[in-house]
Design a protein around this motif. Structure first.
Motif, mmCIF file in Angstrom:
data_model
loop_
_atom_site.group_PDB
_atom_site.id
_atom_site.type_symbol
_atom_site.label_atom_id
_atom_site.label_comp_id
_atom_site.label_asym_id
_atom_site.label_seq_id
_atom_site.Cartn_x
_atom_site.Cartn_y
_atom_site.Cartn_z
ATOM 1 N N GLU A 25 -1.177 -43.835 9.182
ATOM 2 C CA GLU A 25 -1.550 -45.156 9.555
ATOM 3 C C GLU A 25 -0.664 -46.239 9.479
ATOM 4 O O GLU A 25 -0.156 -46.548 8.220
ATOM 5 C CB GLU A 25 -3.086 -45.618 9.085
ATOM 6 C CG GLU A 25 -4.138 -44.712 9.856
ATOM 7 C CD GLU A 25 -4.307 -43.531 8.883
ATOM 8 O OE1 GLU A 25 -5.502 -42.759 8.907
ATOM 9 O OE2 GLU A 25 -3.510 -42.923 7.979
ATOM 10 N N THR A 26 -0.305 -47.089 10.305
ATOM 11 C CA THR A 26 0.462 -48.293 10.030
ATOM 12 C C THR A 26 -0.554 -49.522 9.926
ATOM 13 O O THR A 26 -1.694 -49.319 10.566
ATOM 14 C CB THR A 26 1.412 -48.416 11.196
ATOM 15 O OG1 THR A 26 0.787 -48.682 12.375
ATOM 16 C CG2 THR A 26 2.556 -47.406 11.153
ATOM 17 N N LYS A 27 0.032 -50.616 9.311
ATOM 18 C CA LYS A 27 -0.947 -52.013 9.262
ATOM 19 C C LYS A 27 -0.292 -52.787 10.134
ATOM 20 O O LYS A 27 0.732 -52.928 10.575
ATOM 21 C CB LYS A 27 -0.648 -52.227 7.638
ATOM 22 C CG LYS A 27 -1.007 -51.230 6.622
ATOM 23 C CD LYS A 27 -2.565 -51.037 6.641
ATOM 24 C CE LYS A 27 -2.884 -49.986 5.374
ATOM 25 N NZ LYS A 27 -4.223 -49.847 5.372
ATOM 26 N N PRO A 28 -1.614 -53.620 10.682
ATOM 27 C CA PRO A 28 -1.197 -54.689 11.467
ATOM 28 C C PRO A 28 -0.240 -55.851 10.827
ATOM 29 O O PRO A 28 -0.266 -55.780 9.663
ATOM 30 C CB PRO A 28 -2.484 -55.076 11.767
ATOM 31 C CG PRO A 28 -3.381 -54.867 10.872
ATOM 32 C CD PRO A 28 -2.864 -53.508 10.298
ATOM 33 N N THR B 72 -1.319 -53.460 20.137
ATOM 34 C CA THR B 72 -1.111 -52.124 20.619
ATOM 35 C C THR B 72 -2.359 -51.875 21.775
ATOM 36 O O THR B 72 -1.864 -51.488 22.713
ATOM 37 C CB THR B 72 -1.607 -51.041 19.444
ATOM 38 O OG1 THR B 72 -0.763 -50.989 18.213
ATOM 39 C CG2 THR B 72 -1.735 -49.696 20.267
ATOM 40 N N ASP C 289 -8.711 -43.511 16.049
ATOM 41 C CA ASP C 289 -7.805 -44.293 15.523
ATOM 42 C C ASP C 289 -6.500 -44.496 16.369
ATOM 43 O O ASP C 289 -5.552 -43.344 16.393
ATOM 44 C CB ASP C 289 -7.377 -44.054 14.055
ATOM 45 C CG ASP C 289 -6.491 -44.858 13.212
ATOM 46 O OD1 ASP C 289 -5.619 -45.665 14.044
ATOM 47 O OD2 ASP C 289 -6.357 -44.715 12.084
ATOM 48 N N TYR D 121 -10.588 -47.779 17.386
ATOM 49 C CA TYR D 121 -9.997 -48.478 16.381
ATOM 50 C C TYR D 121 -8.476 -48.713 17.023
ATOM 51 O O TYR D 121 -7.673 -48.022 17.239
ATOM 52 C CB TYR D 121 -9.690 -47.956 14.805
ATOM 53 C CG TYR D 121 -8.693 -48.663 13.991
ATOM 54 C CD1 TYR D 121 -9.242 -49.463 13.135
ATOM 55 C CD2 TYR D 121 -7.439 -48.262 14.048
ATOM 56 C CE1 TYR D 121 -8.262 -49.878 12.186
ATOM 57 C CE2 TYR D 121 -6.421 -48.756 12.963
ATOM 58 C CZ TYR D 121 -7.172 -49.742 12.101
ATOM 59 O OH TYR D 121 -6.058 -50.229 11.352
ATOM 60 N N THR D 122 -8.100 -50.084 16.791
ATOM 61 C CA THR D 122 -6.802 -50.540 17.291
ATOM 62 C C THR D 122 -6.425 -51.904 16.751
ATOM 63 O O THR D 122 -7.434 -52.552 16.336
ATOM 64 C CB THR D 122 -6.551 -50.383 18.820
ATOM 65 O OG1 THR D 122 -5.173 -50.562 19.206
ATOM 66 C CG2 THR D 122 -7.394 -51.486 19.648
ATOM 67 N N ASP D 123 -5.224 -52.474 17.064
ATOM 68 C CA ASP D 123 -4.855 -53.806 16.966
ATOM 69 C C ASP D 123 -4.689 -54.489 18.054
ATOM 70 O O ASP D 123 -4.543 -53.815 19.057
ATOM 71 C CB ASP D 123 -3.640 -54.001 15.845
ATOM 72 C CG ASP D 123 -2.402 -53.470 16.461
ATOM 73 O OD1 ASP D 123 -1.712 -53.920 17.373
ATOM 74 O OD2 ASP D 123 -2.380 -52.121 16.193
ATOM 75 N N GLU E 198 -3.209 -46.152 17.143
ATOM 76 C CA GLU E 198 -2.233 -47.312 16.820
ATOM 77 C C GLU E 198 -0.814 -46.669 16.988
ATOM 78 O O GLU E 198 -0.416 -45.722 17.308
ATOM 79 C CB GLU E 198 -2.532 -47.641 15.376
ATOM 80 C CG GLU E 198 -2.541 -46.317 14.442
ATOM 81 C CD GLU E 198 -2.675 -46.852 13.092
ATOM 82 O OE1 GLU E 198 -1.969 -47.297 12.067
ATOM 83 O OE2 GLU E 198 -4.068 -46.685 12.430
ATOM 84 N N GLU E 199 -0.084 -47.772 16.703
ATOM 85 C CA GLU E 199 1.426 -47.575 16.942
ATOM 86 C C GLU E 199 2.025 -46.207 16.437
ATOM 87 O O GLU E 199 2.767 -45.519 16.974
ATOM 88 C CB GLU E 199 2.439 -48.596 16.554
ATOM 89 C CG GLU E 199 3.793 -48.990 16.612
ATOM 90 C CD GLU E 199 4.483 -50.113 16.308
ATOM 91 O OE1 GLU E 199 5.600 -50.149 16.539
ATOM 92 O OE2 GLU E 199 3.838 -50.893 15.631
#
Length: 263
Positions: A32-35, A191, A149, A186-188, A151-152
């Motif tokens: 996982e990457t962080k926002p 994204t 999850d 789950y996302t930011d 995400e990028e």
């Protein structure tokens, strides 16, 4: 044989090291990457009456945090953590090595639990769903709905946005059909605004990652007419000298129990 010059020897060492480093990167599981963090909000909690507060608090964990659930149980008199979400799977073959232990211990220590799958856009969505479902096959009606999850770090930029969207919707529909529960995304916001632009995605509850000191998170546009369900607000909730992702549920304990029944 003529010995290489000093410069040539250094160049040879560099090339070997670089080759080994690249190989290591390819063999490392994508994580996982962080926002982006605009402001840091160090989290400290004290025990509260969970029926009277506006929000319910929790953490999400994977093998990177190690075995912490027992420590959390011993700390329950000092904080207000009520739920723990743990990583289950990634892609089509990977299972988090600490998932089974975390999954069992969360229940044994009285926390509400949930599990998530780290989605890889270049992997077959049906096979990913099978991997996730086989791992969480003992999911109970009292557990939080399954989570994807997105995400990028799991997105293959060489794919078209349309293909990524259609495959993700296929994954979500399989999870929903097989569990009879609507999964959560789950996302930011970045994204989400790039890839989750179809209105169909707003039919799924949102767990938004947005590290800020604001009272409410920024959410992707497709959810603008709907509220967020969970909010990953920070990554610095300290447990036994290990930093954890800190999460907020949009409601009190009774609201969370209603959410679990609805989804």
């Amino acid at each position: 044989m003529k010995k290489p010059s000093h410069f040539a020897a250094l160049l040879l060492v560099f090339l070997v090291f670089n080759c080994q480093t690249n190989k290591s990167k390819k063999e490392t599981t994508v994580e996982e990457t962080k926002p982006s963090v605009t402001t840091k909000d160090t989290v400290t909690l004290k025990k509260t009456n969970t029926q009277d507060v506006k929000y319910i608090y929790g953490i999400d964990i994977s093998h990177y945090q190690g075995d912490e659930v027992d420590f959390m149980a011993r700390s329950r008199n000092n904080d207000s953590i009520q739920f723990i979400i743990c990583k289950a799977t990634q892609g089509i073959t990977y299972t988090d090595p600490d998932f089974k232990n975390n999954w069992d211990m969360i229940s044994e220590n009285g926390f509400i639990k949930g599990a998530y799958h780290f989605y890889m856009s270049d992997d077959n969505p049906e096979d990913q769903a099978t991997n996730f479902l086989n791992t969480i096959k003992d999911l109970k009606p009292t557990d939080i709905t399954p989570i994807v999850d997105f995400e990028e770090g799991g997105i293959d930029a060489s794919q078209t946005i349309s293909d990524i969207q259609n495959n993700l919707l296929s994954f979500l529909s399989i999870i929903e059909r097989e569990t009879n529960r609507k999964p959560m995304i789950y996302t930011d916001d970045n994204t989400g605004n790039t890839y989750l632009t179809l209105t169909e995605f707003s039919n799924y509850p949102l767990w938004i990652a947005n590290y800020t000191t604001s009272d409410t998170p920024i959410t992707p546009s497709v959810w603008e007419d709907k509220d967020w369900s969970f909010w990953q607000k920070s990554d610095d909730y300290d447990i036994n000298s290990t930093e954890n992702d800190f999460d907020v549920f949009n409601g009190n304990l009774k609201d969370l129990q209603t959410f679990i029944k609805a989804y």
